[in-house]
Design a protein around this motif. Structure first.
Motif, PDB file in Angstrom:
ATOM      1  N   ASN A  99       0.830  -1.196   0.000  1.00 32.25           N
ATOM      2  CA  ASN A  99       0.000   0.000   0.000  1.00 32.25           C
ATOM      3  C   ASN A  99       0.871   1.254   0.000  1.00 32.25           C
ATOM      4  OD1 ASN A  99      -2.411  -1.475   0.069  1.00 32.25           O
ATOM      5  ND2 ASN A  99      -2.320  -1.660   2.294  1.00 32.25           N
ATOM      6  N   PRO A 100       0.447   2.297  -0.709  1.00 32.07           N
ATOM      7  CA  PRO A 100       1.243   3.523  -0.766  1.00 32.07           C
ATOM      8  C   PRO A 100       1.142   4.330   0.529  1.00 32.07           C
ATOM      9  CG  PRO A 100      -0.820   3.837  -1.929  1.00 32.07           C
ATOM     10  CD  PRO A 100      -0.781   2.389  -1.519  1.00 32.07           C
ATOM     11  N   ASN A 101       2.176   5.103   0.799  1.00 31.37           N
ATOM     12  CA  ASN A 101       2.177   6.010   1.939  1.00 31.37           C
ATOM     13  C   ASN A 101       1.422   7.279   1.545  1.00 31.37           C
ATOM     14  OD1 ASN A 101       3.070   8.192   3.751  1.00 31.37           O
ATOM     15  ND2 ASN A 101       4.511   6.687   4.555  1.00 31.37           N
ATOM     16  N   PRO A 102       0.407   7.708   2.313  1.00 38.17           N
ATOM     17  CA  PRO A 102      -0.375   8.897   1.943  1.00 38.17           C
ATOM     18  C   PRO A 102       0.461  10.161   1.780  1.00 38.17           C
ATOM     19  CG  PRO A 102      -1.487   7.654   3.660  1.00 38.17           C
ATOM     20  CD  PRO A 102      -0.118   7.058   3.519  1.00 38.17           C
ATOM     21  N   GLU A 103       1.655  10.177   2.374  1.00 39.34           N
ATOM     22  CA  GLU A 103       2.477  11.386   2.304  1.00 39.34           C
ATOM     23  C   GLU A 103       3.299  11.457   1.034  1.00 39.34           C
ATOM     24  OE1 GLU A 103       5.622  13.900   5.096  1.00 39.34           O
ATOM     25  OE2 GLU A 103       4.549  12.166   5.881  1.00 39.34           O
ATOM     26  N   PHE A 104       3.781  10.297   0.533  1.00 42.87           N
ATOM     27  CA  PHE A 104       4.647  10.343  -0.658  1.00 42.87           C
ATOM     28  C   PHE A 104       4.402   9.215  -1.652  1.00 42.87           C
ATOM     29  CE2 PHE A 104       6.917   8.018   2.674  1.00 42.87           C
ATOM     30  CZ  PHE A 104       7.242   6.834   2.038  1.00 42.87           C
ATOM     31  N   GLY A 105       3.428   8.343  -1.373  1.00 39.79           N
ATOM     32  CA  GLY A 105       3.164   7.243  -2.295  1.00 39.79           C
ATOM     33  C   GLY A 105       4.093   6.075  -2.060  1.00 39.79           C
ATOM     34  N   TRP A 106       4.786   5.639  -3.113  1.00 41.47           N
ATOM     35  CA  TRP A 106       5.773   4.567  -3.010  1.00 41.47           C
ATOM     36  C   TRP A 106       7.185   5.159  -3.114  1.00 41.47           C
ATOM     37  CZ3 TRP A 106       1.356   3.971  -6.050  1.00 41.47           C
ATOM     38  CH2 TRP A 106       0.463   2.972  -5.640  1.00 41.47           C
ATOM     39  N   LYS A 107       8.140   4.440  -2.613  1.00 43.82           N
ATOM     40  CA  LYS A 107       9.524   4.901  -2.648  1.00 43.82           C
ATOM     41  C   LYS A 107      10.056   4.862  -4.079  1.00 43.82           C
ATOM     42  CE  LYS A 107      14.121   3.967  -0.726  1.00 43.82           C
ATOM     43  NZ  LYS A 107      14.927   3.074   0.148  1.00 43.82           N
ATOM     44  N   ILE A 108      10.752   5.906  -4.478  1.00 45.93           N
ATOM     45  CA  ILE A 108      11.367   5.960  -5.802  1.00 45.93           C
ATOM     46  C   ILE A 108      12.647   5.127  -5.787  1.00 45.93           C
ATOM     47  CG2 ILE A 108      12.387   7.446  -7.563  1.00 45.93           C
ATOM     48  CD1 ILE A 108      10.645   9.709  -6.552  1.00 45.93           C
ATOM     49  N   THR A 109      12.720   4.135  -6.673  1.00 41.61           N
ATOM     50  CA  THR A 109      13.838   3.194  -6.658  1.00 41.61           C
ATOM     51  C   THR A 109      14.811   3.408  -7.821  1.00 41.61           C
ATOM     52  OG1 THR A 109      12.496   1.591  -7.870  1.00 41.61           O
ATOM     53  CG2 THR A 109      12.512   1.417  -5.457  1.00 41.61           C
ATOM     54  N   THR A 110      14.602   4.467  -8.610  1.00 37.29           N
ATOM     55  CA  THR A 110      15.497   4.741  -9.733  1.00 37.29           C
ATOM     56  C   THR A 110      16.368   5.953  -9.427  1.00 37.29           C
ATOM     57  OG1 THR A 110      13.734   6.048 -10.755  1.00 37.29           O
ATOM     58  CG2 THR A 110      13.973   3.762 -11.477  1.00 37.29           C
ATOM     59  N   THR A 111      17.499   6.009 -10.089  1.00 42.52           N
ATOM     60  CA  THR A 111      18.433   7.133  -9.895  1.00 42.52           C
ATOM     61  C   THR A 111      18.406   8.045 -11.116  1.00 42.52           C
ATOM     62  OG1 THR A 111      20.252   5.814 -10.798  1.00 42.52           O
ATOM     63  CG2 THR A 111      19.946   5.786  -8.411  1.00 42.52           C
TER      64      THR A 111
END
Length: 329
Positions: free
Chosen positions: A210-222
């Protein structure tokens, strides 16, 4: 006096019914193909927060050999339509040739319907167990395939039922093995790793949590030089991106930029959170902008719906910096 046995109605009309179902399937998959190729969003009723047709079309299962899966479905349905109507349309006075054509097309219809039903069964498993989405188009296509298979079996008198079962076994096994081979490289973890060969990598995000309401999902790309330069340019020209934290497509847009570049966008207030349940939500701004879906970019007064490849954003904003972007959708 021996009365001639009448032909069952299903035998008279089976080819026409199969043709009608194949036409519906061709229309459905043709529509999805156009939406996929043009980057549009398929019309689909889904509850807020749940995944629907758009998520299915953007999943890695929706692309085969670099082309939309729906395109192959369109070709399959079109082939079934041609096979169903061929003996009806082709006029010949030679009864032998006509009979041969009827027998040949019935066997090809059987093979095609079996293959389509097995493939649709696999896709129904993917839909329920992997993507976890509701897609009426996909379910409808599966029903079309099974219906054509049923009509192919009961739509004529088969002299050897055992041969039908044998054909079903062989075609089903070949189809399943081929399907598993085609999708063997699909990444079901939802994680995106950086490319090691310098070539742009395709982004396909399947959320596993489930996504975090504050930022969604963590960005895993650089981010690379090009992504950072484009982010700075977008901020400079006043571009706006309207998003929702629970939207997988919005996260795919973030993955295209990478962490550092997207941080630049956030620092310059380019993304606008539209979900009211987010602590950063500003739904009044999204309503004022008449946003209908996520993500939506507004650049120089023009709206761009859906995930935009960075090359498309660069073109829309007149960006002339480095363009060796690391990812694409």
């Amino acid at each position: 006096m021996i009365r001639r046995r009448s032909t069952p109605w299903i035998h008279k009309w089976s080819r026409f019914i199969i043709a009608a179902i194949a036409s519906l399937g061709a229309l459905t998959t043709g529509y999805l193909t156009i939406e996929k190729l043009t980057g549009g969003t398929a019309a689909c009723v889904a509850e807020a927060g749940t995944k629907g047709c758009g998520d299915v079309l953007s999943s890695p299962w929706a692309t085969v050999f670099g082309q939309p899966l729906a395109l192959f479905g369109f070709l399959a349905y079109t082939g079934m339509l041609v096979l169903a109507l061929a003996p009806v349309v082709w006029k010949t006075e030679n009864n032998s040739n006509r009979k041969q054509l009827e027998n040949l097309t019935w066997w090809l219809l059987l093979v095609g319907a079996i293959a389509m039903s097995v493939f649709s069964g696999y896709l129904m498993y993917v839909l329920a167990a992997q993507i976890k989405a509701v897609c009426p188009y996909c379910i409808g296509s599966a029903l079309f395939s099974v219906s054509m298979l049923t009509l192919t079996i009961i739509g004529r008198t088969w002299e050897d039922v055992g041969q039908i079962l044998f054909t079903a076994l062989i075609v089903g096994m070949v189809t399943l093995i081929g399907t598993l081979g085609v999708y063997a490289g699909v990444n079901t973890s939802g994680n995106i790793a950086d490319s090691t060969d310098g070539k742009p990598q395709q982004i396909n995000f399947i959320p596993q949590e489930n996504p975090n309401p504050e930022f969604g999902w963590k960005i895993t790309t650089t981010s690379g030089e090009a992504e950072i330069a484009l982010a700075q340019h977008l901020a400079k020209v006043g571009a706006k991106e309207y998003v929702a934290f629970w939207c997988p497509h919005c996260h795919e847009q973030k993955l295209l930029f990478g962490q550092a570049a997207y941080d630049i966008l956030k620092e310059n207030n380019v993304p606008v959170e539209c979900a009211p349940e987010s602590p950063k939500g500003k739904p009044e701004l999204c309503q004022a902008a008449k946003i209908q879906g996520f993500p939506t970019w507004i650049i120089n007064g023009k709206s761009y719906s859906g995930v935009q490849n960075l090359t498309e954003l660069a073109k829309a904003t007149g960006y002339t910096g480095p363009s060796n972007f690391k990812y694409f959708k």
